[in-house]
Design an enzyme around this catalytic site. Structure first.
Site, mmCIF file in Angstrom:
data_model
loop_
_atom_site.group_PDB
_atom_site.id
_atom_site.type_symbol
_atom_site.label_atom_id
_atom_site.label_comp_id
_atom_site.label_asym_id
_atom_site.label_seq_id
_atom_site.Cartn_x
_atom_site.Cartn_y
_atom_site.Cartn_z
ATOM 1 N N ALA B 81 21.879 -9.562 5.112
ATOM 2 C CA ALA B 81 22.407 -8.301 4.570
ATOM 3 C C ALA B 81 23.698 -7.924 5.283
ATOM 4 O O ALA B 81 24.630 -7.392 4.666
ATOM 5 C CB ALA B 81 21.370 -7.185 4.698
ATOM 6 N N ARG B 112 26.325 -2.506 -3.251
ATOM 7 C CA ARG B 112 27.069 -1.784 -2.210
ATOM 8 C C ARG B 112 28.320 -1.085 -2.715
ATOM 9 O O ARG B 112 29.039 -0.463 -1.953
ATOM 10 C CB ARG B 112 27.365 -2.672 -1.000
ATOM 11 N N HIS B 211 26.662 -9.222 10.982
ATOM 12 C CA HIS B 211 28.081 -8.850 11.050
ATOM 13 C C HIS B 211 28.801 -9.771 12.034
ATOM 14 O O HIS B 211 29.875 -10.285 11.759
ATOM 15 C CB HIS B 211 28.253 -7.409 11.546
#
Lengths: 512, 504
Positions: B81, B112, B211
């Site tokens: 994600a 998103r 990330h």
């Protein structure tokens, strides 16, 4: 400056203002390095050609915009239909965040489920500790009556043994000895969400039925299957069964769970099949599945217990509802009451009133295999042609069944079933062989945009329209609603097409 | 900053924490305790010292970035994600393959709201779901061959795609596939950028590692791979960590252009591969979502000497401060233009405040979000006279909580990786006027009769960045709180005067 406090512009109007359009043009020209407009147009046209269609259908491995989800979503949905039941999905935690979001976005309702939050160490050593700790925490925090365990693909790949893990957790006192913890292995790399639904229902029934002696009675069980319209549909089933005086149990009834009132109290659990009823369902005379592909293993299991079984394909419209009610009548010996015959007549009446607008309309339909079948059957009843029928999670057997359905009607002559294909295939179908209307879910809006085919949303998930799921599409009453939905789209499309003053508005008829 | 000073009820919040912890089995009570706390005011000397090290007026000392406890209903997601959903997914002219079973890509498809301009399916691909749809045989025999064929199929059917990223789902790392080897081989075959990303969902403890892995993939598989013909100018900046949700990056870009800067790359909302490739040539990196993209900024600083600067474009007081901070990096002409821009928008800000502040003054807000928002949006609320009573991060790290001290007042309830149980109890106890969190929290909160806004997706509104966005933000908070529906919850016959069913 486009923005003002008096008239606040959000994204839809704001970025059409000249300041923004110029800014975006500058960005594109100076920094994006996008292909020239002519080349884009050329490729865009090519993607809508027969040549592209053939190339697209030659794809073997890539899936683009598939219309299916994975097993545990179905398992979480199935478990939500039982009294005070918390879904516990063993594996990575991100998956559970996804299932909860997905179901909440469709139903506009809370969706509770927990994860055993396995990470790298669990990948190496297995997730036993996560199960032991997780069940204890879920039991302590969320006061469930039952915890239904399913799996993400992580737990399946490393081969965690749910039965052994749950027993160990019990021995370690995570939950009381007699607490209900049914389970189902739900690997995401097998089947789809409808498979997961089947596995979880079967897991729950096995949990309650195993070792019990069956004392047959006159009741029937009804398994609704994975259904975005479950809130309205389950209530409609109940209403019809009560009209018939049938004793019945809905196995997994999410109607109240996904339709809780706003009155100041948040109900984590509401309604659902009671655990007692789930246990007693063993004694039922028969078990009916409203969606064949959602309960194939479950019905085999029911049959092995000595029950009669029957499966339908999302029974919609006249013949679909007829067949369902007649089967119930046959199994229970209860007559179909006059009131239902009148409801049937009212649906036929509406279809007759509107037949000229429906006759000969062509459709593309996609979604779960049972839905596509039921929908296509209803379309054929209206004199429509379900030309492109597509189910990403449909197999060869489903294609055969669809072909048999097409063969029952002159309107099915030019219709095709596409099992295992995705919505990028559908784009090619719609671009090369146009139809009047597209029936699917919210993802279909991209097809509507690309191929200019008006979209009717009758399939899970529906994210961008609200509350449709609160109304039934099953039964004669539900059929009426589907009929009105089709007609509204046809009339709205015609009005939009004839609205230009002095150019097309001669056809902008007041009465249609 | 807001002129209004306020503090929250520290003692009450401590009591709430003690209450929720009671529900846990002992072992986990201790673990959860470390994640819950109350912001405490620093004395002046401490505050001055802290200001120098990214601290601020209060201290928010909770543990963070630790594994979630099993079975508690964490709100967190996973590394996939964080990579596909956050960092890579918005890069518009590349195809992002959700590599593994179908679900991950399906649930994250178009969710998103990363706005972009392009011909979807032709030259851009953001709102599409590409997946290798793993079957049992792929698990058993491995998926590398299939991946190779998939790359060829993408190249054939989507010839204008500039590159491909491979977003690994859980099984990839477990079955030992070598997606790096496939990427190298196929890059040669098709002559396009191919980026393997090891963002399997079981890695790390939340989205956050995703990330980081996604940032590293840019470093390893995009930077310095081609000769970049790009002439940099003296006012070139990149915007890093703006995903253009509801158009946020556009409402920011317009301000940066107005003060005389050239935004050469926007990462990664509405971004193209080229914008990423030429980013190291810019003079400054402006970072909005520190949490998700600080890694690549640090790398660009070390390797290419591009300095970076954090800014905040939520709400006028922060926008103003940020514009000045950014301008201070450049020359006087930019500084003068920044002042002119601030002056230009002042009447809009004043009018928005005049309209909404009377309707929102004193209203209390609880936040629970991810990334930068648990702190970054606080002043935007305060600009409207609202008060933040609680906030927390889904996947924050220690440096996020340090920075939060700048923003929150004494006594603010702080909750890290909050569980469904805790959040519900806190909201029941505090009864705030508004909760800002995500889709999973929206409906439970609203059922309690508490107004709610989704603060990940802007509840399908936005943009919220920039001056244009502030007006929308103010409108949305007002419409959430002041809608008449909240007064309808109680049936009128349940008041004392009305006869009840049993009495009738």
């Amino acid at each position: 400056m486009p923005q003002s406090a008096d008239k606040i512009l959000d994204h839809a109007p704001l970025f059409r203002e000249p300041e923004y359009k110029e800014m975006l043009a500058r960005k594109k020209a100076a920094f994006e390095n996008m292909p020239p407009a002519e080349e884009v147009q050329k490729v865009a046209d090519w993607t809508k050609s027969w040549e592209y269609r053939e190339k697209n259908f030659a794809r073997q491995d890539l899936s683009v915009n598939p219309a299916k989800a994975c097993q545990p979503l179905g398992a979480v949905f199935a478990a939500a239909g039982f009294e005070r039941t918390m879904s516990f999905v063993h594996g990575s935690q991100g998956c559970v965040a996804y299932y909860r979001s997905h179901l909440s976005r469709h139903f506009k309702e809370p969706c509770s489920a927990v994860s055993s939050s396995m990470t790298e160490d669990a990948a190496v050593f297995g997730g036993l500790n996560n199960m032991v700790d997780g069940l204890a925490n879920t039991y302590a925090l969320y006061s469930p009556k039952m915890i239904a365990v399913s799996t993400t693909c992580m737990a399946e790949v490393i081969g965690d043994d749910l039965q052994a893990f749950i027993e160990t957790a019990r021995l370690k006192g995570s939950v009381p000895q007699d607490f209900h913890v049914p389970y189902a292995h739900t690997p995401a790399f097998v089947g789809s969400h409808v498979t997961g639904y089947d596995n979880m229902i079967k897991g729950i029934l096995e949990h309650f039925w195993k070792g019990q002696e069956r004392v047959p009675n006159a009741a029937i069980n009804i398994i609704p299957g994975f259904d975005g319209f479950a809130v309205g549909n389950n209530r409609e089933i109940k209403r019809m069964m009560e009209m018939m005086g049938v004793t019945f149990t809905i196995l997994s009834d999410v109607a109240d769970q996904f339709d809780t009132p706003s009155d100041g109290e948040y109900r984590m659990y509401d309604g659902g099949t009671t655990l007692e009823a789930a246990a007693h369902a063993l004694n039922a005379r028969a078990t009916l599945s409203m969606q064949d592909y959602c309960a194939q293993k479950t019905l085999d299991y029911c049959k092995a217990q000595g029950q009669d079984v029957a499966a339908f394909h999302y029974p919609m419209g006249v013949a679909g509802t007829d067949a369902f009610l007649m089967k119930v009548s046959e199994l229970t010996g209860k007559a179909i009451p006059e009131a239902l015959r009148l409801e049937r007549g009212r649906l036929i009446d509406a279809m007759a009133d509107s037949q000229s607008w429906l006759h000969g309309k062509s459709y593309a339909i996609y979604g779960d295999p049972d839905f596509v079948y039921g929908m296509a059957r209803f379309i054929l009843e209206t004199g429509g042609e379900p030309k492109h029928c597509l189910a990403t999670n449909g197999n060869k057997a489903w294609e055969e069944k669809m072909r048999a359905l097409f063969a029952t009607s002159a309107f099915g002559a030019d219709c095709h079933a596409w099992g295992g294909k995705d919505l990028w295939h559908m784009r090619s179908l719609l671009a090369t062989e146009k139809v009047d209307l597209l029936i699917g879910n919210s993802y279909g809006k991209y097809l509507e945009r690309d191929t200019n085919t008006p979209l009717i949303r009758l399939m899970f998930p529906i994210f961008d329209r609200h509350h449709h799921h609160r109304f039934p599409v099953w039964g004669y009453q539900g059929g009426l609603r589907v009929l009105v939905t089709l007609l509204d789209k046809i009339f709205d499309t015609l009005d939009t097409d004839t609205i230009e003053p002095g150019v097309t508005d001669y056809s902008f008829d007041l009465t249609r | 900053m807001s002129l209004d000073d306020y503090s929250n009820d520290s003692e009450f919040h401590q009591r709430l924490i003690a209450e929720v912890l009671e529900a846990y089995p002992d072992k986990f009570k201790k673990r959860r305790q470390k994640h819950l706390g109350v912001a405490t005011a620093l004395d002046t000397a401490e505050a001055d010292a802290a200001a120098g090290e990214d601290g601020g007026g209060t201290e928010c000392a909770v543990k963070s970035n630790i594994k979630s406890i099993p079975g508690v209903m964490t709100i967190r997601g996973c590394a996939y994600a964080g990579s596909k959903g956050v960092v890579w997914g918005p890069v518009k002219d590349m195809v992002h393959i959700s590599h593994g079973p179908v679900g991950c890509g399906q649930y994250s498809w178009s969710q998103r709201r990363n706005y972009y301009i392009g011909a979807t399916g032709v030259d851009t691909f953001v709102t599409m779901q590409f997946t290798s749809d793993f079957q049992e045989r792929d698990i058993v025999f491995g998926g590398d061959k299939k991946l190779e064929r998939i790359i060829d199929e993408i190249d054939g059917l989507f010839p204008l795609a500039k590159g491909i990223s491979i977003q690994s789902e859980c099984p990839i790392g477990l079955i030992g596939d070598d997606i790096e080897a496939v990427s190298k081989k196929k890059t040669k075959d098709i002559g396009k950028t191919i980026v393997p990303v090891r963002c399997e969902g079981f890695r790390g403890v939340s989205q956050s590692l995703g990330h980081h892995i996604a940032n590293d993939a840019i470093r390893d598989w995009v930077f310095d791979k081609k000769d970049i013909a790009f002439e940099a100018g003296q006012y070139d900046v990149n915007v890093i960590g703006d995903y253009n949700i509801g158009g946020d990056a556009w409402a920011s870009r317009i301000l940066l252009e107005e003060i005389g800067l050239r935004v050469v790359g926007n990462w990664s909302g509405d971004a193209t591969l080229s914008e990423i490739e030429h980013a190291p040539k810019a003079k400054l990196n402006l970072i909005h979502c520190y949490r998700s993209m600080n890694y690549i900024c640090r790398h660009m600083e070390e390797k290419y000497g591009v300095p970076w600067l954090e800014y905040n474009f939520f709400g006028p007081s922060q926008i103003e401060a940020s514009l000045r901070k950014i301008a201070a990096f450049f020359d006087e002409s930019i500084q003068a233009q920044a002042e002119a821009v601030i002056a230009k928008y002042t009447p809009l800000v004043d009018a928005v405040k005049a309209k909404f502040r009377p309707r929102l003054e004193g209203k209390t807000v609880m936040l629970y979000v991810g990334g930068l928002r648990p702190r970054h949006v606080i002043n935007a609320y305060e600009d409207l006279g609202m008060r933040i009573v609680g906030t927390g991060y889904e996947f924050g790290h220690n440096d996020d909580y340090q920075r939060t001290g700048h923003y929150v007042k004494d006594g603010t309830l702080i909750y890290d990786d909050v569980t469904g149980y805790e959040l519900e109890r806190f909201i029941e106890g505090i009864r705030p006027d508004l909760v800002g969190s995500g889709i999973k929290e929206k409906y439970p909160v609203q059922k309690m009769g508490v107004p709610f806004r989704q603060m990940h997706s802007w509840d399908y509104s936005g943009p919220y960045h920039g001056y244009d966005g502030f007006a929308i933000f103010a409108r949305d908070m007002d419409l959430a709180i002041n809608n008449p529906v909240w007064a309808l919850f109680k049936a009128p016959w349940l008041t004392a005067a009305a006869p009840t069913e049993t009495a009738a």
